[in-house]
Design an enzyme around this catalytic site. Structure first.
Site, PDB file in Angstrom:
ATOM      1  N   THR A  93       0.827  -1.206   0.000  1.00  0.00           N
ATOM      2  CA  THR A  93       0.000   0.000   0.000  1.00  0.00           C
ATOM      3  C   THR A  93       0.861   1.255   0.000  1.00  0.00           C
ATOM      4  O   THR A  93       0.434   2.307  -0.473  1.00  0.00           O
ATOM      5  CB  THR A  93      -0.934  -0.003   1.220  1.00  0.00           C
ATOM      6  OG1 THR A  93      -1.601  -1.270   1.295  1.00  0.00           O
ATOM      7  CG2 THR A  93      -1.986   1.083   1.120  1.00  0.00           C
ATOM      8  N   TYR A 144       4.526 -12.156   5.550  1.00  0.00           N
ATOM      9  CA  TYR A 144       3.480 -11.599   4.688  1.00  0.00           C
ATOM     10  C   TYR A 144       3.312 -12.503   3.477  1.00  0.00           C
ATOM     11  O   TYR A 144       4.219 -12.623   2.654  1.00  0.00           O
ATOM     12  CB  TYR A 144       3.851 -10.176   4.268  1.00  0.00           C
ATOM     13  CG  TYR A 144       2.841  -9.456   3.403  1.00  0.00           C
ATOM     14  CD1 TYR A 144       1.512  -9.857   3.322  1.00  0.00           C
ATOM     15  CD2 TYR A 144       3.218  -8.334   2.664  1.00  0.00           C
ATOM     16  CE1 TYR A 144       0.592  -9.178   2.539  1.00  0.00           C
ATOM     17  CE2 TYR A 144       2.313  -7.637   1.883  1.00  0.00           C
ATOM     18  CZ  TYR A 144       1.001  -8.063   1.818  1.00  0.00           C
ATOM     19  OH  TYR A 144       0.099  -7.386   1.045  1.00  0.00           O
ATOM     20  N   LYS A 201       0.831 -12.036   8.270  1.00  0.00           N
ATOM     21  CA  LYS A 201      -0.240 -11.329   7.570  1.00  0.00           C
ATOM     22  C   LYS A 201      -0.619 -12.225   6.409  1.00  0.00           C
ATOM     23  O   LYS A 201       0.127 -12.371   5.447  1.00  0.00           O
ATOM     24  CB  LYS A 201       0.239  -9.954   7.076  1.00  0.00           C
ATOM     25  CG  LYS A 201      -0.787  -9.216   6.229  1.00  0.00           C
ATOM     26  CD  LYS A 201      -0.203  -7.930   5.648  1.00  0.00           C
ATOM     27  CE  LYS A 201      -1.205  -7.245   4.719  1.00  0.00           C
ATOM     28  NZ  LYS A 201      -0.628  -6.026   4.078  1.00  0.00           N
ATOM     29  N   VAL A 249      -4.228  -6.296   9.185  1.00  0.00           N
ATOM     30  CA  VAL A 249      -3.381  -5.247   8.633  1.00  0.00           C
ATOM     31  C   VAL A 249      -4.230  -4.610   7.542  1.00  0.00           C
ATOM     32  O   VAL A 249      -4.424  -5.173   6.468  1.00  0.00           O
ATOM     33  CB  VAL A 249      -2.063  -5.796   8.071  1.00  0.00           C
ATOM     34  CG1 VAL A 249      -1.193  -4.651   7.553  1.00  0.00           C
ATOM     35  CG2 VAL A 249      -1.305  -6.592   9.135  1.00  0.00           C
TER      36      VAL A 249
END
Length: 301
Positions: free
Chosen positions: A46, A135, A163, A205
């Site tokens: 992001t 992640y 995540k 998240v």
């Protein structure tokens, strides 16, 4: 170290000239802290990490660490790379700069084997004492970390959580069923936060928390306190916003949403592009019930 229930995958604010907006970083961190965020995750997906120079990452990290401390929240630095050597260097830089933890994504484009994924992350984890958040986002990396690999990595002392953004709740269940005590799972998809918490995930998240952070925190708190109907009701209310944040490649939608709230974000850098007219109209309709009255008049002008 406890990173809380609501982490925000923070956008990287840019100026009108597409340069790093240092004042915007400060403002956005305080906005997030005031709206339920426990930890900011910087220069991740992001945060448009692939478009940031090393110098920009260093500046972003330094400013974020300083402001997060002032706002009494924590900072996790995304140090994703498809070069293990580069990831190790970024991890050590994050430690030196004062980050509270690291987020290590599955190496992208290379499409490593499960053993390659393990060796990559293990080397990063062993290069620094900082806590490590795994992640897994196969839709972006082209490689999917298996439950077995996640569990193997969970045995490394610094690895505290994952995540998980594969959308596979069976995998989440398998990880939680067999994980060592203290290992946590965070949803990598806003809309799966509540379903994943139902099988034992700790939190999320989030991207939507830029806009509806208070409501996201209320949903998590309601679930944690056993108010399941309330949690489901908030989830249903937020669902259109959660999905709208991904109507186009992220972070273009959330940056447009931030503009409507008169918050710093700026545009996106190529190869990403901003929303088209139809997408803007759709986003405006979704956000209308959540926008403060003052911001509605600005957004519609």
């Amino acid at each position: 170290m406890d990173f809380g229930y609501l982490m925000t995958a923070m956008v990287t604010p840019f100026t009108n000239e597409n340069a790093l907006d240092v004042n915007g970083i400060r403002t956005l961190i305080h906005h997030l802290a005031n709206n339920g965020t426990d930890t900011v995750v910087i220069h991740g997906t992001t945060g448009e990490a692939p478009t940031l120079t090393l110098e920009e990452k260093q500046t972003l990290l330094s400013v974020a660490v300083e402001e997060a401390a002032n706002a009494n929240i924590k900072v996790i630095a995304g140090i994703g790379a498809n070069s293990t050597q580069q990831a190790v260097q970024m991890a050590q830089l994050a430690e030196q700069t004062g980050a509270d933890g690291l987020m290590v994504v599955v190496p992208y484009y290379n499409k490593p084997s499960q053993e390659g994924i393990y060796q990559h992350i293990a080397q990063v984890a062993q290069s620094t004492p900082l806590p490590v958040l795994l992640y897994n986002v196969p839709g972006r990396t082209g490689a999917d970390m298996s439950a077995e690999t996640a569990l193997r990595l969970a045995e490394i002392d610094q690895v505290f959580a994952i995540k998980e953004a594969s959308g596979n709740i069976d995998k989440v269940t398998e990880i939680l069923r067999l994980a060592p005590e203290g290992f946590s799972v965070y949803s990598g998809d806003d809309s799966l936060t509540l379903p994943m918490m139902a099988v034992g995930a700790k939190g999320v998240v989030s991207v939507a928390s830029h806009i509806v952070g208070r409501e996201m925190k209320q949903m998590i708190d309601a679930f944690a306190s056993g108010e399941l109907q309330l949690a489901a009701s908030i989830h249903h209310k937020l669902f259109p916003v959660m999905k709208a944040m991904f109507m186009a490649p992220s972070p273009a939608p959330v940056k447009e949403a931030l503009a409507r709230y008169r918050l710093p974000g700026g545009g996106v850098r190529l190869p990403l592009i901003g929303l088209n007219e139809a997408e803007n109209m759709e986003l405006a309709a979704v956000l209308e019930p959540f926008l403060p009255i003052a911001s509605r008049s600005v957004a519609s002008s």
